[in-house]
Scaffold this motif. Structure first.
Motif, PDB file in Angstrom:
ATOM      1  N   THR A 209     -11.841  -9.749  -2.486  1.00 49.49           N
ATOM      2  CA  THR A 209     -11.959  -8.434  -1.844  1.00 49.49           C
ATOM      3  C   THR A 209     -11.372  -8.393  -0.439  1.00 49.49           C
ATOM      4  OG1 THR A 209     -14.160  -8.983  -1.004  1.00 49.49           O
ATOM      5  CG2 THR A 209     -14.038  -7.900  -3.172  1.00 49.49           C
ATOM      6  N   ASP A 210     -10.891  -9.516   0.070  1.00 49.75           N
ATOM      7  CA  ASP A 210     -10.318  -9.571   1.423  1.00 49.75           C
ATOM      8  C   ASP A 210      -8.857  -9.131   1.412  1.00 49.75           C
ATOM      9  OD1 ASP A 210     -12.578 -10.460   2.877  1.00 49.75           O
ATOM     10  OD2 ASP A 210     -12.264 -12.498   2.105  1.00 49.75           O
ATOM     11  N   GLU A 211      -8.610  -7.934   0.913  1.00 48.64           N
ATOM     12  CA  GLU A 211      -7.243  -7.435   0.761  1.00 48.64           C
ATOM     13  C   GLU A 211      -6.531  -7.260   2.098  1.00 48.64           C
ATOM     14  OE1 GLU A 211      -7.258  -3.944  -1.642  1.00 48.64           O
ATOM     15  OE2 GLU A 211      -8.134  -4.993  -3.365  1.00 48.64           O
ATOM     16  N   GLY A 212      -7.257  -6.872   3.143  1.00 41.88           N
ATOM     17  CA  GLY A 212      -6.639  -6.715   4.461  1.00 41.88           C
ATOM     18  C   GLY A 212      -6.094  -8.033   4.984  1.00 41.88           C
ATOM     19  N   VAL A 213      -6.845  -9.107   4.781  1.00 44.48           N
ATOM     20  CA  VAL A 213      -6.391 -10.434   5.200  1.00 44.48           C
ATOM     21  C   VAL A 213      -5.169 -10.839   4.380  1.00 44.48           C
ATOM     22  CG1 VAL A 213      -7.002 -12.869   5.342  1.00 44.48           C
ATOM     23  CG2 VAL A 213      -8.693 -11.136   5.939  1.00 44.48           C
ATOM     24  N   PHE A 214      -5.234 -10.638   3.071  1.00 44.66           N
ATOM     25  CA  PHE A 214      -4.111 -11.011   2.207  1.00 44.66           C
ATOM     26  C   PHE A 214      -2.855 -10.238   2.579  1.00 44.66           C
ATOM     27  CE2 PHE A 214      -7.393 -12.043  -1.306  1.00 44.66           C
ATOM     28  CZ  PHE A 214      -7.606 -13.289  -0.751  1.00 44.66           C
ATOM     29  N   GLU A 215      -3.004  -8.961   2.873  1.00 44.82           N
ATOM     30  CA  GLU A 215      -1.846  -8.146   3.241  1.00 44.82           C
ATOM     31  C   GLU A 215      -1.212  -8.644   4.532  1.00 44.82           C
ATOM     32  OE1 GLU A 215      -0.681  -3.521   4.224  1.00 44.82           O
ATOM     33  OE2 GLU A 215      -2.513  -3.941   3.106  1.00 44.82           O
ATOM     34  N   LEU A 216      -2.029  -8.993   5.515  1.00 52.52           N
ATOM     35  CA  LEU A 216      -1.504  -9.500   6.778  1.00 52.52           C
ATOM     36  C   LEU A 216      -0.806 -10.850   6.572  1.00 52.52           C
ATOM     37  CD1 LEU A 216      -1.190  -9.088   9.799  1.00 52.52           C
ATOM     38  CD2 LEU A 216      -3.400 -10.205  10.096  1.00 52.52           C
ATOM     39  N   LEU A 217      -1.399 -11.737   5.767  1.00 54.64           N
ATOM     40  CA  LEU A 217      -0.774 -13.027   5.495  1.00 54.64           C
ATOM     41  C   LEU A 217       0.550 -12.840   4.754  1.00 54.64           C
ATOM     42  CD1 LEU A 217      -3.884 -15.154   4.426  1.00 54.64           C
ATOM     43  CD2 LEU A 217      -2.793 -15.017   6.672  1.00 54.64           C
ATOM     44  N   LEU A 218       0.575 -11.904   3.831  1.00 56.15           N
ATOM     45  CA  LEU A 218       1.807 -11.602   3.108  1.00 56.15           C
ATOM     46  C   LEU A 218       2.875 -11.055   4.050  1.00 56.15           C
ATOM     47  CD1 LEU A 218       3.400 -11.280   0.474  1.00 56.15           C
ATOM     48  CD2 LEU A 218       2.325  -9.051   0.206  1.00 56.15           C
ATOM     49  N   ASN A 219       2.493 -10.130   4.927  1.00 54.69           N
ATOM     50  CA  ASN A 219       3.449  -9.577   5.898  1.00 54.69           C
ATOM     51  C   ASN A 219       3.980 -10.666   6.824  1.00 54.69           C
ATOM     52  OD1 ASN A 219       3.447  -6.945   4.969  1.00 54.69           O
ATOM     53  ND2 ASN A 219       1.705  -6.352   6.232  1.00 54.69           N
ATOM     54  N   ALA A 220       3.111 -11.584   7.241  1.00 57.87           N
ATOM     55  CA  ALA A 220       3.558 -12.689   8.098  1.00 57.87           C
ATOM     56  C   ALA A 220       4.584 -13.540   7.368  1.00 57.87           C
ATOM     57  CB  ALA A 220       2.365 -13.537   8.530  1.00 57.87           C
ATOM     58  N   SER A 221       4.357 -13.795   6.090  1.00 50.13           N
ATOM     59  CA  SER A 221       5.314 -14.616   5.336  1.00 50.13           C
ATOM     60  C   SER A 221       6.628 -13.880   5.114  1.00 50.13           C
ATOM     61  CB  SER A 221       4.713 -15.047   4.003  1.00 50.13           C
ATOM     62  OG  SER A 221       4.642 -13.971   3.099  1.00 50.13           O
ATOM     63  N   LEU A 222       6.566 -12.566   4.972  1.00 50.60           N
ATOM     64  CA  LEU A 222       7.783 -11.782   4.754  1.00 50.60           C
ATOM     65  C   LEU A 222       8.627 -11.649   6.020  1.00 50.60           C
ATOM     66  CD1 LEU A 222       6.411  -8.951   2.458  1.00 50.60           C
ATOM     67  CD2 LEU A 222       8.002 -10.771   1.816  1.00 50.60           C
ATOM     68  N   THR A 223       8.016 -11.883   7.175  1.00 50.29           N
ATOM     69  CA  THR A 223       8.759 -11.766   8.437  1.00 50.29           C
ATOM     70  C   THR A 223       9.229 -13.118   8.955  1.00 50.29           C
ATOM     71  OG1 THR A 223       6.690 -11.774   9.696  1.00 50.29           O
ATOM     72  CG2 THR A 223       7.625  -9.625   9.113  1.00 50.29           C
ATOM     73  N   GLY A 224       9.299 -14.116   8.066  1.00 50.37           N
ATOM     74  CA  GLY A 224       9.894 -15.388   8.446  1.00 50.37           C
ATOM     75  C   GLY A 224       8.936 -16.470   8.859  1.00 50.37           C
TER      76      GLY A 224
ATOM     77  N   ASP B 144      -9.665 -20.106  -6.854  1.00 48.28           N
ATOM     78  CA  ASP B 144      -8.772 -19.585  -7.897  1.00 48.28           C
ATOM     79  C   ASP B 144      -8.780 -18.063  -7.924  1.00 48.28           C
ATOM     80  OD1 ASP B 144      -7.909 -22.075  -8.699  1.00 48.28           O
ATOM     81  OD2 ASP B 144      -9.426 -22.278 -10.276  1.00 48.28           O
ATOM     82  N   ALA B 145      -9.953 -17.462  -7.784  1.00 47.30           N
ATOM     83  CA  ALA B 145     -10.051 -15.991  -7.812  1.00 47.30           C
ATOM     84  C   ALA B 145      -9.316 -15.376  -6.620  1.00 47.30           C
ATOM     85  CB  ALA B 145     -11.513 -15.563  -7.818  1.00 47.30           C
ATOM     86  N   ALA B 146      -9.493 -15.963  -5.435  1.00 46.04           N
ATOM     87  CA  ALA B 146      -8.810 -15.445  -4.246  1.00 46.04           C
ATOM     88  C   ALA B 146      -7.303 -15.663  -4.358  1.00 46.04           C
ATOM     89  CB  ALA B 146      -9.359 -16.111  -2.993  1.00 46.04           C
ATOM     90  N   ARG B 147      -6.882 -16.808  -4.924  1.00 43.43           N
ATOM     91  CA  ARG B 147      -5.457 -17.076  -5.095  1.00 43.43           C
ATOM     92  C   ARG B 147      -4.845 -16.058  -6.059  1.00 43.43           C
ATOM     93  NH1 ARG B 147      -4.838 -22.249  -4.790  1.00 43.43           N
ATOM     94  NH2 ARG B 147      -5.938 -22.726  -6.706  1.00 43.43           N
ATOM     95  N   GLN B 148      -5.559 -15.700  -7.110  1.00 49.90           N
ATOM     96  CA  GLN B 148      -5.055 -14.698  -8.052  1.00 49.90           C
ATOM     97  C   GLN B 148      -4.933 -13.337  -7.380  1.00 49.90           C
ATOM     98  OE1 GLN B 148      -7.689 -14.921 -11.404  1.00 49.90           O
ATOM     99  NE2 GLN B 148      -6.723 -16.768 -12.214  1.00 49.90           N
ATOM    100  N   ALA B 149      -5.911 -12.993  -6.529  1.00 51.57           N
ATOM    101  CA  ALA B 149      -5.833 -11.715  -5.806  1.00 51.57           C
ATOM    102  C   ALA B 149      -4.652 -11.725  -4.831  1.00 51.57           C
ATOM    103  CB  ALA B 149      -7.138 -11.451  -5.066  1.00 51.57           C
ATOM    104  N   LEU B 150      -4.453 -12.829  -4.147  1.00 49.62           N
ATOM    105  CA  LEU B 150      -3.319 -12.955  -3.227  1.00 49.62           C
ATOM    106  C   LEU B 150      -2.006 -12.910  -4.004  1.00 49.62           C
ATOM    107  CD1 LEU B 150      -2.204 -13.409  -0.383  1.00 49.62           C
ATOM    108  CD2 LEU B 150      -2.570 -15.857  -0.717  1.00 49.62           C
ATOM    109  N   GLN B 151      -1.961 -13.581  -5.143  1.00 49.22           N
ATOM    110  CA  GLN B 151      -0.752 -13.578  -5.977  1.00 49.22           C
ATOM    111  C   GLN B 151      -0.450 -12.167  -6.474  1.00 49.22           C
ATOM    112  OE1 GLN B 151       0.792 -16.665  -6.672  1.00 49.22           O
ATOM    113  NE2 GLN B 151       2.520 -15.558  -7.488  1.00 49.22           N
ATOM    114  N   ALA B 152      -1.488 -11.427  -6.853  1.00 49.49           N
ATOM    115  CA  ALA B 152      -1.283 -10.054  -7.329  1.00 49.49           C
ATOM    116  C   ALA B 152      -0.705  -9.184  -6.220  1.00 49.49           C
ATOM    117  CB  ALA B 152      -2.601  -9.475  -7.835  1.00 49.49           C
ATOM    118  N   GLN B 153      -1.246  -9.330  -5.012  1.00 49.45           N
ATOM    119  CA  GLN B 153      -0.728  -8.544  -3.894  1.00 49.45           C
ATOM    120  C   GLN B 153       0.704  -8.966  -3.565  1.00 49.45           C
ATOM    121  OE1 GLN B 153      -3.627  -7.728  -1.123  1.00 49.45           O
ATOM    122  NE2 GLN B 153      -2.338  -6.483   0.153  1.00 49.45           N
ATOM    123  N   ALA B 154       0.982 -10.266  -3.606  1.00 42.71           N
ATOM    124  CA  ALA B 154       2.326 -10.766  -3.311  1.00 42.71           C
ATOM    125  C   ALA B 154       3.330 -10.291  -4.351  1.00 42.71           C
ATOM    126  CB  ALA B 154       2.320 -12.287  -3.241  1.00 42.71           C
TER     127      ALA B 154
END
Length: 185
Positions: free
Chosen positions: A137-152, A162-172
């Motif tokens: 459910t920590d979608e805000g954290v996942f989104e920020l981590l994803l944005n950081a990775s997309l900016t280099g 595993d559940a959090a990794r799947q949620a992060l993978q889905a957002q990614a």
């Protein structure tokens, strides 16, 4: 920088004029990100200015091998999202000594503010040490981590469930990105 000094000494020993030395130093200081190319352009490696072994030493000093390559052989870019088991924190810390690497131990509630603060310093990599506390459910954290990775930036999460990794993978996957999971064989 040691490499700039070595190249300057080599040019001086080769009889380069003071004006040319000044031009080299000006060019080397103007574009630090491309220092390797600048040095290689000013030194010929044909037997007069050095040999292949010296060139490899200079290249490895300027562009050290990727510290996480052993765990991610498919890696082609520096940035991205990476997931490692918690017991690898010490090994990653040792391997990232030459990189601008920040480790964050904050709980999920404070993690967003800390990641934003660290991103202002433009690090090469960010390690999230207590990722086991993250839930799907920590979608805000996942989104920020994803944005950081997309900016280099390289974002390394340790101990992600595993559940959090799947949620992060889905957002990614919405951005056609993947969470690289270490192949620890």
């Amino acid at each position: 920088m040691k490499v700039t000094g070595a190249v300057t000494r080599g040019l001086w020993r080769a009889g380069v004029s003071d004006e040319e030395l000044a031009r080299f130093l000006e060019e080397a200081n103007a574009d630090r990100k491309h220092l390797g190319e600048t040095c290689a352009r000013w030194i010929t490696f044909d037997g007069d200015g050095g040999d292949a072994a010296r060139f490899l030493l200079i290249r490895d000093a300027l562009y050290p091998p990727d510290p996480l390559l052993a765990w991610f052989p498919e890696l082609t870019e520096w940035h991205g999202l990476f997931s490692l088991p918690r017991e690898f924190i010490g090994q990653v810390d040792k391997r990232m000594k030459r990189a601008s690497y920040f480790q964050l131990q904050q709980p999920a509630a404070e993690l967003v503010q800390m990641v934003r603060a660290v991103l202002r310093q433009d690090p090469d990599a960010i390690g999230i040490l207590q990722a086991e506390r993250l839930s799907p459910t920590d979608e805000g954290v996942f989104e920020l981590l994803l944005n950081a990775s997309l900016t280099g930036h390289r974002v390394i999460v340790f101990g992600l469930s595993d559940a959090a990794r799947q949620a992060l993978q889905a957002q990614a996957s919405r951005f056609q990105q993947v969470v690289h999971v270490a192949s620890l064989a």
